[in-house]
Design a protein around this motif. Structure first.
Motif, PDB file in Angstrom:
ATOM      1  N   TRP A 197       0.767  -1.248  -0.071  1.00 49.88           N
ATOM      2  CA  TRP A 197       0.053   0.071  -0.138  1.00 49.88           C
ATOM      3  C   TRP A 197       0.835   1.285  -0.098  1.00 49.88           C
ATOM      4  O   TRP A 197       0.427   2.449  -0.381  1.00 49.88           O
ATOM      5  CB  TRP A 197      -1.013  -0.056   1.081  1.00 49.88           C
ATOM      6  N   LEU A 198       2.039   1.188   0.539  1.00 56.14           N
ATOM      7  CA  LEU A 198       2.973   2.360   0.471  1.00 56.14           C
ATOM      8  C   LEU A 198       3.523   2.692  -1.066  1.00 56.14           C
ATOM      9  O   LEU A 198       3.429   3.701  -1.094  1.00 56.14           O
ATOM     10  CB  LEU A 198       4.159   2.124   1.529  1.00 56.14           C
ATOM     11  N   ASP A 199       3.715   1.444  -1.683  1.00 57.03           N
ATOM     12  CA  ASP A 199       4.484   1.445  -2.751  1.00 57.03           C
ATOM     13  C   ASP A 199       3.319   2.247  -3.988  1.00 57.03           C
ATOM     14  O   ASP A 199       3.625   2.601  -4.874  1.00 57.03           O
ATOM     15  CB  ASP A 199       4.833   0.310  -3.435  1.00 57.03           C
ATOM     16  N   GLU A 200       1.960   1.703  -3.459  1.00 63.70           N
ATOM     17  CA  GLU A 200       0.926   2.294  -4.311  1.00 63.70           C
ATOM     18  C   GLU A 200       0.555   3.820  -4.275  1.00 63.70           C
ATOM     19  O   GLU A 200      -0.372   4.287  -5.016  1.00 63.70           O
ATOM     20  CB  GLU A 200      -0.352   1.480  -4.090  1.00 63.70           C
ATOM     21  N   THR A 201       1.268   4.513  -3.410  1.00 61.05           N
ATOM     22  CA  THR A 201       0.832   5.629  -2.852  1.00 61.05           C
ATOM     23  C   THR A 201       1.609   6.687  -3.938  1.00 61.05           C
ATOM     24  O   THR A 201       2.947   6.774  -3.775  1.00 61.05           O
ATOM     25  CB  THR A 201       0.998   6.123  -1.494  1.00 61.05           C
ATOM     26  N   GLU A 202       1.225   7.911  -4.483  1.00 58.31           N
ATOM     27  CA  GLU A 202       1.965   8.768  -5.254  1.00 58.31           C
ATOM     28  C   GLU A 202       2.489   9.804  -4.306  1.00 58.31           C
ATOM     29  O   GLU A 202       2.227  10.741  -3.520  1.00 58.31           O
ATOM     30  CB  GLU A 202       1.050   9.551  -6.018  1.00 58.31           C
ATOM     31  N   GLY A 203       3.907   9.620  -4.261  1.00 59.28           N
ATOM     32  CA  GLY A 203       4.650  10.364  -3.449  1.00 59.28           C
ATOM     33  C   GLY A 203       5.584  11.516  -4.130  1.00 59.28           C
ATOM     34  O   GLY A 203       5.219  11.546  -5.354  1.00 59.28           O
ATOM     35  N   GLU A 204       6.525  12.010  -3.546  1.00 58.37           N
ATOM     36  CA  GLU A 204       7.324  13.137  -4.113  1.00 58.37           C
ATOM     37  C   GLU A 204       8.729  12.915  -3.484  1.00 58.37           C
ATOM     38  O   GLU A 204       8.802  13.052  -2.380  1.00 58.37           O
ATOM     39  CB  GLU A 204       6.499  14.401  -4.010  1.00 58.37           C
ATOM     40  N   GLY A 205       9.593  12.623  -4.243  1.00 59.76           N
ATOM     41  CA  GLY A 205      11.083  12.849  -3.751  1.00 59.76           C
ATOM     42  C   GLY A 205      11.163  11.429  -2.876  1.00 59.76           C
ATOM     43  O   GLY A 205      10.476  10.490  -3.090  1.00 59.76           O
ATOM     44  N   ASP A 206      12.185  11.528  -1.899  1.00 59.00           N
ATOM     45  CA  ASP A 206      12.099  10.551  -0.960  1.00 59.00           C
ATOM     46  C   ASP A 206      11.448  10.889   0.544  1.00 59.00           C
ATOM     47  O   ASP A 206      11.932  10.155   1.346  1.00 59.00           O
ATOM     48  CB  ASP A 206      13.719  10.426  -0.766  1.00 59.00           C
ATOM     49  N   ALA A 207      10.756  11.778   0.584  1.00 56.37           N
ATOM     50  CA  ALA A 207       9.861  12.151   1.876  1.00 56.37           C
ATOM     51  C   ALA A 207      10.883  12.389   2.897  1.00 56.37           C
ATOM     52  O   ALA A 207      10.485  12.232   3.827  1.00 56.37           O
ATOM     53  CB  ALA A 207       8.946  10.900   2.129  1.00 56.37           C
ATOM     54  N   GLY A 208      12.086  13.123   2.625  1.00 58.73           N
ATOM     55  CA  GLY A 208      12.981  13.486   3.485  1.00 58.73           C
ATOM     56  C   GLY A 208      13.792  12.417   3.888  1.00 58.73           C
ATOM     57  O   GLY A 208      14.618  12.630   4.949  1.00 58.73           O
TER      58      GLY A 208
END
Length: 176
Positions: free
Chosen positions: A26-37
């Motif tokens: 479920w974390l991999d399926e989330t649209e993130g941005e960069g490396d989240a710090g």
């Protein structure tokens, strides 16, 4: 001055760090941005603590050990000694960590999982909480925090949005 311990972890909106079968898809399926710090946090630490279950998960999901430039301790009752990447620790996690905090060095990252995190919570060993919330309600799973923790007062340092993730950075208010 003692070294600080950081909790840097992701959780679902309803407070689970993994599904009941340790799935993090479920974390991999989330649209993130960069490396989240992540790299910024990694640059502040030189020591890593994790439980054996978390270590086994990491080893099953990477081609190369990701923390080879850090001192890494894995708490376990099933293994002894060390390998090229980690030292297996069979001691009391609280006493061991308190000793580590008195040694020279940078911050310590308490990676997880839930069992070892509970020991840290019960003894108020975490100085910074960097918690990234994912836009998922899992309904059940492995909870970020177990029950019956002491009251811990925090100060909100910052919030940051990374795509669909929201990261909250808290520091523990000065202990009296």
């Amino acid at each position: 001055m003692t070294r600080e311990v950081i909790l840097y972890i992701a959780t679902s909106l309803d407070g689970f760090i993994a599904t009941e079968d340790d799935n993090l898809q479920w974390l991999d399926e989330t649209e993130g941005e960069g490396d989240a710090g992540y790299l910024d946090m990694l640059n502040t630490i030189d020591t890593i603590i994790m439980g054996k279950r978390t270590y086994d998960y990491v080893m099953a999901h990477v081609d190369e050990f990701p923390y080879s430039d850090k001192k890494c301790y894995v708490f376990t009752t099933s293994e002894k000694g060390s390998n090229e990447h980690v030292e297996f620790v069979n001691e009391n996690v609280v006493e061991f960590t308190n000793t580590l905090k008195q040694q020279e060095g940078a911050k310590i990252w308490m990676v997880g999982g839930a069992g070892i995190l509970d020991d840290f919570m019960k003894e108020n060993l975490i100085d910074e909480y960097i918690i990234t919330v994912s836009p998922h309600i899992l309904g059940s799973g492995i909870p970020l925090f177990k029950e019956n923790n002491p009251k811990i007062d925090l100060y909100l340092e910052s919030t940051t949005r990374y795509g669909q993730f929201v990261q909250m950075h808290y520091k523990v208010k000065t202990k009296n």
